[in-house]
Design a protein around this motif. Structure first.
Motif, PDB file in Angstrom:
ATOM      1  N   TYR A   1      -2.503   3.166  -6.646  1.00  0.00           N
ATOM      2  CA  TYR A   1      -1.828   3.540  -5.438  1.00  0.00           C
ATOM      3  C   TYR A   1      -1.191   2.475  -4.399  1.00  0.00           C
ATOM      4  O   TYR A   1      -0.100   2.649  -4.017  1.00  0.00           O
ATOM      5  CB  TYR A   1      -3.017   4.361  -4.368  1.00  0.00           C
ATOM      6  N   THR A   2      -1.766   1.446  -4.480  1.00  0.00           N
ATOM      7  CA  THR A   2      -1.250   0.256  -3.636  1.00  0.00           C
ATOM      8  C   THR A   2      -0.020  -0.064  -4.414  1.00  0.00           C
ATOM      9  O   THR A   2       0.925  -0.291  -3.714  1.00  0.00           O
ATOM     10  CB  THR A   2      -2.136  -0.878  -3.613  1.00  0.00           C
TER      11      THR A   2
ATOM     12  N   THR B   1       1.801   1.774  -6.223  1.00  0.00           N
ATOM     13  CA  THR B   1       3.021   2.864  -6.092  1.00  0.00           C
ATOM     14  C   THR B   1       3.546   2.745  -4.765  1.00  0.00           C
ATOM     15  O   THR B   1       4.931   3.033  -4.825  1.00  0.00           O
ATOM     16  CB  THR B   1       2.357   4.110  -6.349  1.00  0.00           C
TER      17      THR B   1
END
Length: 114
Positions: free
Chosen positions: A83-84, A86
């Motif tokens: 997530y980070t 992305t």
């Protein structure tokens, strides 16, 4: 877990922590992308110092064996990292688009002045 293994793990974890701090200091890594790694290392240091804590947490969450708890935590950590990255890629993509447009406008302006 034997005392010898605990000491070896603590030495390795502190070496990794020092390595990350040095890379941040030399601007090879950005602090905002390494915070999740800091959290992971601190959690591993705590679990290395108190190995029974993993069993307590696994029982609380209803996970039958501590090794499954480790795999679950690893999976969750992987999701946080993905997530980070992305989010970082999305921001960089926007910056690249904006810079490309600004360069195109500057080049067009130079052609009009010639």
């Amino acid at each position: 877990m034997s005392l010898r293994l605990q000491i070896i793990l603590l030495v390795i974890l502190f070496c990794i922590l020092i390595g990350i701090v040095i890379q941040i200091k030399h601007r090879k890594l950005d602090l905002k992308y390494t915070l999740s790694w800091f959290v992971l290392i601190v959690a591993l240091i705590i679990l290395t110092c108190f190995p029974k804590l993993l069993i307590v947490i696994a029982d609380f969450l209803g996970i039958t064996t501590p090794i499954n708890m480790i795999f679950f935590c690893g999976f969750c950590f992987s999701l946080v990292i993905i997530y980070t990255l992305t989010v970082a890629i999305s921001k960089m993509s926007d910056n690249i688009r904006s810079l490309t447009q600004k360069i195109a406008l500057l080049e067009k302006g130079e052609k009009n002045h010639e």
